[in-house]
Design a protein around this motif. Structure first.
Motif, PDB file in Angstrom:
ATOM      1  N   LEU A 256       0.824  -1.302  -0.075  1.00  0.00           N
ATOM      2  CA  LEU A 256       0.166  -0.094  -0.082  1.00  0.00           C
ATOM      3  C   LEU A 256       1.016   1.199  -0.084  1.00  0.00           C
ATOM      4  CD1 LEU A 256      -2.620  -1.028   2.550  1.00  0.00           C
ATOM      5  CD2 LEU A 256      -3.136  -0.670   0.077  1.00  0.00           C
TER       6      LEU A 256
ATOM      7  N   GLU B  16      -4.140   2.166   4.231  1.00  0.00           N
ATOM      8  CA  GLU B  16      -5.070   2.021   2.935  1.00  0.00           C
ATOM      9  C   GLU B  16      -5.508   3.491   2.737  1.00  0.00           C
ATOM     10  OE1 GLU B  16      -8.715  -0.562   1.360  1.00  0.00           O
ATOM     11  OE2 GLU B  16      -8.769  -0.054   3.557  1.00  0.00           O
TER      12      GLU B  16
ATOM     13  N   GLN C 280      -5.505   0.028  -2.785  1.00  0.00           N
ATOM     14  CA  GLN C 280      -6.761  -0.579  -1.896  1.00  0.00           C
ATOM     15  C   GLN C 280      -6.778  -1.824  -1.363  1.00  0.00           C
ATOM     16  OE1 GLN C 280     -10.549   0.067  -4.071  1.00  0.00           O
ATOM     17  NE2 GLN C 280     -11.810  -0.913  -2.426  1.00  0.00           N
TER      18      GLN C 280
END
Length: 394
Positions: free
Chosen positions: A88, A136, A142
């Protein structure tokens, strides 16, 4: 003219889940998938996995992530948080296998899954999820929570029924059971983050949580979430008087092999979720939905789409029938496409559409977080001999 958008992907972890993720990727049709390669902490495993599939074997994790738009995390639970955050932070999508995260102990040799305070598990799971959700929120990527039950055809058909009829789900009964996990690491809490209540119970539990979410969103735009849980767990195959006949996996170190959860939702409706490693005869995956205007039984495994009778075991030596049945002699609920019935290709297809085209994902980090917090609060309830525990929702 090919108008499909290209998505570059990679796989981290080359065990059981890494194998079926690869197979599901081959069935993606809505996007042009370029599988860049695979990485595993064990270079020899990476090499063998990659050579068998004619893909690149990466020796540097960051190089794999940099080369991809989305990365499949198929490693052990103990590595999920670190890997997902790492992906992420590079603004990439992460397909995160179930269970989403797990509390795998304090890192000491003395840690024992049987004896640590369950309040520690709740606290540590909560903190882990907060770190994951924070990463996130900062990322252009995502979390795509890989819970295949959400995408199983029978569960998606029930979603349609709920949305189109405005049904109120009153009670659900879900179960996943078979004779023991594929994974050697599953035997120890420090690797798996829990026993059967986490590793198998997460499947029917997430499906139940998902359908209540669907119901609420269809009615007034607000998901219906779990608020309390009561639970018990047992370690049947570790009992002193257990008689091992060799049909069940029984080499667990400090985890449960039977569990039951009673979940109460915000609207007062309920779900009872069972999971066990002490059931022979193949996998039993089922969710029954009792609503105010209909009743549905979602039989994921086994189902009667196809049944075969084989009088001689050797006749079917090269024929796959159904997972974990142990024998192919006699009657079998032979699955013509087991992956399809369990939702694997539909799940991966949906995830790639999210990455490529921005489609809304059905199984997201919020659903995964509700599942994890429910289960760790259930372990706390079991420690308290079934006392009802309020679920900490993030």
């Amino acid at each position: 003219m090919n108008t499909k958008k290209r998505v570059k992907s990679g796989i981290v972890g080359t065990g059981f889940s890494g194998s079926f993720h690869y197979e599901a990727i081959q069935k993606v049709y809505g996007t042009d998938v370029m599988l860049m390669g695979a990485y595993d902490a064990d270079p020899e495993r990476t090499k063998a996995y990659a050579e068998a599939r004619n893909i690149q074997a990466y020796t540097d994790l960051d190089e794999l992530i940099d080369d991809c738009d989305v990365v499949h995390v198929c490693a052990i639970v103990a590595a999920h948080e670190e890997l997902a955050i790492r992906i992420l932070e590079k603004d990439k999508y992460v397909i995160l296998e179930k269970p989403m995260i797990g509390y795998c102990g304090d890192g000491t040799e003395a840690f024992n899954g049987d004896t640590f305070p369950r309040e520690d598990g709740v606290k540590q799971a909560s903190e882990s999820l907060k770190r994951l959700l924070a990463a996130e929120a900062k990322s252009k990527g995502q979390i795509l929570y890989a819970e295949n039950w959400v995408y199983a055809p029978s569960i998606q058909k029930e979603r349609e029924i709920l949305e189109k009829t405005g049904a109120q789900v009153l009670w659900m009964h879900g179960e996943e059971a078979h004779s023991g996990s594929h994974s050697p690491a599953y035997a120890e809490w420090k690797c798996s983050g829990g026993g059967v209540m986490l590793g198998k119970g997460c499947h029917p539990l997430t499906a139940a949580l998902y359908l209540k979410r669907v119901e609420g969103l269809a009615r007034d735009g607000n998901p219906i979430r779990p608020v309390t849980v009561s639970a018990r767990v047992h370690a049947i195959t570790r009992m002193e008087r257990f008689r091992d006949e060799g049909h069940l996996r029984s080499n667990y170190h400090d985890i449960d092999d039977f569990s039951m959860m009673h979940v109460v939702f915000e609207d007062g409706s309920i779900a009872d979720i069972f999971a066990s490693d002490i059931v022979m005869g193949g996998i039993h995956n089922e969710l029954e939905v009792c609503a105010n205007n209909h009743r549905t039984v979602c039989s994921i495994n086994p189902n009667t789409a196809m049944q075969t009778y084989n009088p001689v075991e050797a006749n079917f030596k090269d024929i796959y029938t159904v997972e974990k049945a142990c024998t192919k002699q006699g009657w079998s609920c032979t699955s013509p496409d087991e992956d399809w019935f369990t939702g694997y290709p539909q799940e991966i297809e949906a995830f790639y559409r999210t990455v490529a085209y921005g489609d809304r994902v059905e199984s997201d980090s919020g659903l995964g977080a509700d599942c994890i917090m429910t289960i760790y609060c259930a372990y706390l309830s079991s420690e308290r001999k079934g006392q009802e525990v309020e679920i900490e929702l993030l």
